[in-house]
Design a protein around this motif. Sequence first.
Motif, PDB file in Angstrom:
ATOM      1  N   ILE A 118     -28.206  11.110 -72.996  1.00 48.39           N
ATOM      2  CA  ILE A 118     -29.252  11.138 -74.022  1.00 48.39           C
ATOM      3  C   ILE A 118     -28.944  10.134 -75.132  1.00 48.39           C
ATOM      4  CG2 ILE A 118     -30.339  12.562 -75.791  1.00 48.39           C
ATOM      5  CD1 ILE A 118     -29.762  14.960 -73.823  1.00 48.39           C
ATOM      6  N   VAL A 119     -27.698  10.110 -75.570  1.00 54.70           N
ATOM      7  CA  VAL A 119     -27.304   9.208 -76.649  1.00 54.70           C
ATOM      8  C   VAL A 119     -27.477   7.749 -76.233  1.00 54.70           C
ATOM      9  CG1 VAL A 119     -25.349   8.404 -78.020  1.00 54.70           C
ATOM     10  CG2 VAL A 119     -25.731  10.851 -77.718  1.00 54.70           C
ATOM     11  N   LEU A 120     -27.089   7.428 -75.012  1.00 51.61           N
ATOM     12  CA  LEU A 120     -27.110   6.037 -74.554  1.00 51.61           C
ATOM     13  C   LEU A 120     -28.503   5.540 -74.189  1.00 51.61           C
ATOM     14  CD1 LEU A 120     -23.880   6.271 -72.418  1.00 51.61           C
ATOM     15  CD2 LEU A 120     -24.163   4.886 -74.478  1.00 51.61           C
ATOM     16  N   LYS A 121     -29.420   6.474 -73.881  1.00 48.91           N
ATOM     17  CA  LYS A 121     -30.812   6.151 -73.551  1.00 48.91           C
ATOM     18  C   LYS A 121     -30.906   5.019 -72.529  1.00 48.91           C
ATOM     19  CE  LYS A 121     -35.284   6.650 -74.143  1.00 48.91           C
ATOM     20  NZ  LYS A 121     -35.999   7.850 -73.659  1.00 48.91           N
ATOM     21  N   PRO A 122     -30.392   5.220 -71.322  1.00 51.51           N
ATOM     22  CA  PRO A 122     -30.503   4.177 -70.303  1.00 51.51           C
ATOM     23  C   PRO A 122     -31.933   4.050 -69.788  1.00 51.51           C
ATOM     24  CG  PRO A 122     -29.601   6.172 -69.353  1.00 51.51           C
ATOM     25  CD  PRO A 122     -29.696   6.422 -70.833  1.00 51.51           C
ATOM     26  N   ASP A 123     -32.223   2.909 -69.181  1.00 50.42           N
ATOM     27  CA  ASP A 123     -33.509   2.722 -68.509  1.00 50.42           C
ATOM     28  C   ASP A 123     -33.574   3.524 -67.215  1.00 50.42           C
ATOM     29  OD1 ASP A 123     -34.373   0.915 -70.424  1.00 50.42           O
ATOM     30  OD2 ASP A 123     -33.580  -0.815 -69.345  1.00 50.42           O
ATOM     31  N   VAL A 124     -32.401   3.788 -66.636  1.00 49.48           N
ATOM     32  CA  VAL A 124     -32.359   4.552 -65.391  1.00 49.48           C
ATOM     33  C   VAL A 124     -30.962   5.147 -65.220  1.00 49.48           C
ATOM     34  CG1 VAL A 124     -31.619   2.621 -63.907  1.00 49.48           C
ATOM     35  CG2 VAL A 124     -32.976   4.485 -62.933  1.00 49.48           C
ATOM     36  N   VAL A 125     -30.919   6.314 -64.590  1.00 53.17           N
ATOM     37  CA  VAL A 125     -29.666   6.951 -64.202  1.00 53.17           C
ATOM     38  C   VAL A 125     -29.597   6.932 -62.678  1.00 53.17           C
ATOM     39  CG1 VAL A 125     -28.344   9.102 -64.174  1.00 53.17           C
ATOM     40  CG2 VAL A 125     -29.620   8.441 -66.232  1.00 53.17           C
ATOM     41  N   LEU A 126     -28.502   6.415 -62.135  1.00 54.74           N
ATOM     42  CA  LEU A 126     -28.309   6.400 -60.689  1.00 54.74           C
ATOM     43  C   LEU A 126     -27.383   7.543 -60.296  1.00 54.74           C
ATOM     44  CD1 LEU A 126     -27.773   2.571 -60.020  1.00 54.74           C
ATOM     45  CD2 LEU A 126     -29.907   3.886 -59.943  1.00 54.74           C
ATOM     46  N   LEU A 127     -27.864   8.420 -59.429  1.00 46.72           N
ATOM     47  CA  LEU A 127     -27.056   9.534 -58.942  1.00 46.72           C
ATOM     48  C   LEU A 127     -26.946   9.467 -57.432  1.00 46.72           C
ATOM     49  CD1 LEU A 127     -28.340  12.607 -61.011  1.00 46.72           C
ATOM     50  CD2 LEU A 127     -26.290  11.232 -61.401  1.00 46.72           C
ATOM     51  N   ASN A 128     -25.806   9.878 -56.911  1.00 47.54           N
ATOM     52  CA  ASN A 128     -25.654   9.985 -55.469  1.00 47.54           C
ATOM     53  C   ASN A 128     -26.464  11.159 -54.943  1.00 47.54           C
ATOM     54  OD1 ASN A 128     -23.965   7.790 -55.366  1.00 47.54           O
ATOM     55  ND2 ASN A 128     -22.086   9.000 -55.310  1.00 47.54           N
ATOM     56  N   LEU A 129     -26.890  11.057 -53.709  1.00 50.51           N
ATOM     57  CA  LEU A 129     -27.768  12.058 -53.118  1.00 50.51           C
ATOM     58  C   LEU A 129     -27.142  13.453 -53.143  1.00 50.51           C
ATOM     59  CD1 LEU A 129     -30.511  12.314 -51.688  1.00 50.51           C
ATOM     60  CD2 LEU A 129     -29.328  11.927 -49.517  1.00 50.51           C
ATOM     61  N   GLU A 130     -25.818  13.533 -52.986  1.00 47.84           N
ATOM     62  CA  GLU A 130     -25.183  14.853 -52.937  1.00 47.84           C
ATOM     63  C   GLU A 130     -25.173  15.550 -54.288  1.00 47.84           C
ATOM     64  OE1 GLU A 130     -21.882  11.723 -53.017  1.00 47.84           O
ATOM     65  OE2 GLU A 130     -23.800  12.039 -52.027  1.00 47.84           O
ATOM     66  N   ALA A 131     -25.478  14.817 -55.367  1.00 48.92           N
ATOM     67  CA  ALA A 131     -25.545  15.434 -56.690  1.00 48.92           C
ATOM     68  C   ALA A 131     -26.925  16.013 -56.992  1.00 48.92           C
ATOM     69  CB  ALA A 131     -25.175  14.407 -57.756  1.00 48.92           C
ATOM     70  N   LYS A 132     -27.854  15.858 -56.081  1.00 45.64           N
ATOM     71  CA  LYS A 132     -29.239  16.242 -56.336  1.00 45.64           C
ATOM     72  C   LYS A 132     -29.379  17.728 -56.639  1.00 45.64           C
ATOM     73  CE  LYS A 132     -33.858  15.818 -54.247  1.00 45.64           C
ATOM     74  NZ  LYS A 132     -34.246  17.222 -54.143  1.00 45.64           N
ATOM     75  N   ARG A 133     -28.778  18.564 -55.831  1.00 45.67           N
ATOM     76  CA  ARG A 133     -28.983  19.999 -55.994  1.00 45.67           C
ATOM     77  C   ARG A 133     -28.449  20.497 -57.336  1.00 45.67           C
ATOM     78  NH1 ARG A 133     -27.423  24.912 -51.782  1.00 45.67           N
ATOM     79  NH2 ARG A 133     -28.082  26.610 -53.153  1.00 45.67           N
ATOM     80  N   ALA A 134     -27.223  20.081 -57.686  1.00 47.98           N
ATOM     81  CA  ALA A 134     -26.625  20.570 -58.932  1.00 47.98           C
ATOM     82  C   ALA A 134     -27.438  20.148 -60.146  1.00 47.98           C
ATOM     83  CB  ALA A 134     -25.189  20.056 -59.054  1.00 47.98           C
ATOM     84  N   ASN A 135     -27.879  18.895 -60.181  1.00 56.35           N
ATOM     85  CA  ASN A 135     -28.610  18.403 -61.349  1.00 56.35           C
ATOM     86  C   ASN A 135     -30.022  18.967 -61.431  1.00 56.35           C
ATOM     87  OD1 ASN A 135     -27.017  16.158 -62.946  1.00 56.35           O
ATOM     88  ND2 ASN A 135     -26.479  15.922 -60.793  1.00 56.35           N
ATOM     89  N   GLU A 136     -30.640  19.192 -60.290  1.00 55.53           N
ATOM     90  CA  GLU A 136     -31.985  19.764 -60.330  1.00 55.53           C
ATOM     91  C   GLU A 136     -31.938  21.266 -60.591  1.00 55.53           C
ATOM     92  OE1 GLU A 136     -34.251  18.400 -56.997  1.00 55.53           O
ATOM     93  OE2 GLU A 136     -34.398  16.374 -57.849  1.00 55.53           O
ATOM     94  N   ASP A 137     -30.909  21.958 -60.108  1.00 55.82           N
ATOM     95  CA  ASP A 137     -30.764  23.378 -60.429  1.00 55.82           C
ATOM     96  C   ASP A 137     -30.575  23.569 -61.931  1.00 55.82           C
ATOM     97  OD1 ASP A 137     -31.045  24.068 -57.810  1.00 55.82           O
ATOM     98  OD2 ASP A 137     -28.930  24.550 -57.459  1.00 55.82           O
ATOM     99  N   ALA A 138     -29.870  22.643 -62.555  1.00 54.53           N
ATOM    100  CA  ALA A 138     -29.650  22.723 -64.002  1.00 54.53           C
ATOM    101  C   ALA A 138     -30.823  22.157 -64.793  1.00 54.53           C
ATOM    102  CB  ALA A 138     -28.374  21.970 -64.373  1.00 54.53           C
ATOM    103  N   GLU A 139     -31.826  21.666 -64.080  1.00 65.39           N
ATOM    104  CA  GLU A 139     -33.022  21.075 -64.692  1.00 65.39           C
ATOM    105  C   GLU A 139     -32.691  19.857 -65.550  1.00 65.39           C
ATOM    106  OE1 GLU A 139     -35.231  24.123 -66.710  1.00 65.39           O
ATOM    107  OE2 GLU A 139     -35.786  25.129 -64.850  1.00 65.39           O
ATOM    108  N   TYR A 140     -31.589  19.194 -65.237  1.00 65.10           N
ATOM    109  CA  TYR A 140     -31.231  17.997 -65.995  1.00 65.10           C
ATOM    110  C   TYR A 140     -32.236  16.874 -65.758  1.00 65.10           C
ATOM    111  CZ  TYR A 140     -26.625  19.690 -67.497  1.00 65.10           C
ATOM    112  OH  TYR A 140     -25.595  20.380 -68.091  1.00 65.10           O
ATOM    113  N   VAL A 141     -32.702  16.745 -64.530  1.00 66.44           N
ATOM    114  CA  VAL A 141     -33.649  15.675 -64.212  1.00 66.44           C
ATOM    115  C   VAL A 141     -34.923  15.835 -65.030  1.00 66.44           C
ATOM    116  CG1 VAL A 141     -35.029  14.617 -62.383  1.00 66.44           C
ATOM    117  CG2 VAL A 141     -32.683  15.363 -61.911  1.00 66.44           C
ATOM    118  N   GLU A 142     -35.418  17.089 -65.119  1.00 63.47           N
ATOM    119  CA  GLU A 142     -36.622  17.349 -65.899  1.00 63.47           C
ATOM    120  C   GLU A 142     -36.383  17.111 -67.389  1.00 63.47           C
ATOM    121  OE1 GLU A 142     -36.903  19.474 -62.061  1.00 63.47           O
ATOM    122  OE2 GLU A 142     -35.367  19.287 -63.618  1.00 63.47           O
ATOM    123  N   LYS A 143     -35.215  17.501 -67.874  1.00 59.49           N
ATOM    124  CA  LYS A 143     -34.902  17.311 -69.295  1.00 59.49           C
ATOM    125  C   LYS A 143     -34.827  15.828 -69.644  1.00 59.49           C
ATOM    126  CE  LYS A 143     -32.485  21.726 -69.955  1.00 59.49           C
ATOM    127  NZ  LYS A 143     -32.790  22.334 -68.656  1.00 59.49           N
TER     128      LYS A 143
END
Length: 382
Positions: A118-143
């Motif tokens: 949030i602080v760095l405000k990137p144009d894009v965040v690159l995540l590996n496919l295996e991180a998808k479930r953890a980040n979406e369960d935490a609703e980080y992608v939506e946030k």
Amino acid sequence: MLRIVIAILIALVPAVAFGGEQAAGDKQAPTIVTDIAGREVRVNAPVKRILLGEGRQLYLIASLESKDPLARIVAWRNDLIEADPATYAQYLQAFPRLADVPAFKGQENGLIDIESTIVLKPDVVLLNLEAKRANEDAEYVEKLAELNIPVLYIDFRHYPLQNTEKTIRLLGKIMGREARAEEIIAFRHQAMARVSDVLDRARPPRPRVFIERIGGYADDCCLSFGAENFGNYVELAGGHNIGSDFIPTTFGQLNPEQVIASNPEHVVITSADWAAYVPGGHWIPLGPGADPDVTRKKLEWFTERSAYTDIAAQKTRNFHAIWHQFYNSPYEFIAVQQLAKWFHPDLFADLDPDATFAEYHRRFLPIEFRPGYAISLSDSPS
């Protein structure tokens, strides 16, 4: 609580941190792309501020942006520093300001450091496919989406032969490096064809191969691959991967008795310099500049593992070790060439994987090639 933290950070961070100091380059425009998870995502391209959810994503970023691979990177996970220290040292020597790039801890399938993002405000965040479930369960992608920070999933690890070139094209598109991406893909095709064309003509018998995954990282035996990743590399190199017979997913484990019963004709250890994780372990410090005398000596230890008692590979000394990071990079064509040379030395006497990798470095990377990515006992005296 997280929403409160986000609100506070937004209020405290100066406007400049939200893209006020963009790197020089083309004017950005909204672009819809499809990531490796099949998600349609809107990004402002060409992206100028990238957060790497895994440090080893630098392998591709540097290939696409070799003059200054750090120009677009605002933060990265510290895994390359710890898992591939020799490559990190090369990039640090070439680009000393790499030491100042913010680094955060994390795991391959874990959550991103959302506050730093949030602080760095990137144009894009690159995540590996295996991180998808953890980040979406935490609703980080939506946030993050609420703050106009898009997330893209990429993949070199789970289905590399299916997703690596898609990933190269995806990053080429968002970075405004489409032509460069196609050059990399063409190089890969040519390198793979040097193996497949020979095998298609000769159709040699396929030797039985056991891949010991992350050899020396832990005492457990016998971690391996199913039909994907290195398991697939073995098949493309003209071998038969024993793990594919028993492991239904990309990664898995066989018991020693099953390995012995399968009687592999070749054993291939994937390993690397893991001093940061397992000081003094049996890992083999493969990577750029590795000393062949050291790596060969450490490979010898594996020949005495109980799982390899009286197998065919033990009798012929067909034990080999290869850089583990080929499993998670756009360089898997080098691994395929090296495996083919070990499995079918007569057919591939003129094939030189080191020369192929050196040419890739010359054409696409900002660092020099240094040998040390593979070692074998089959070409050394007993």
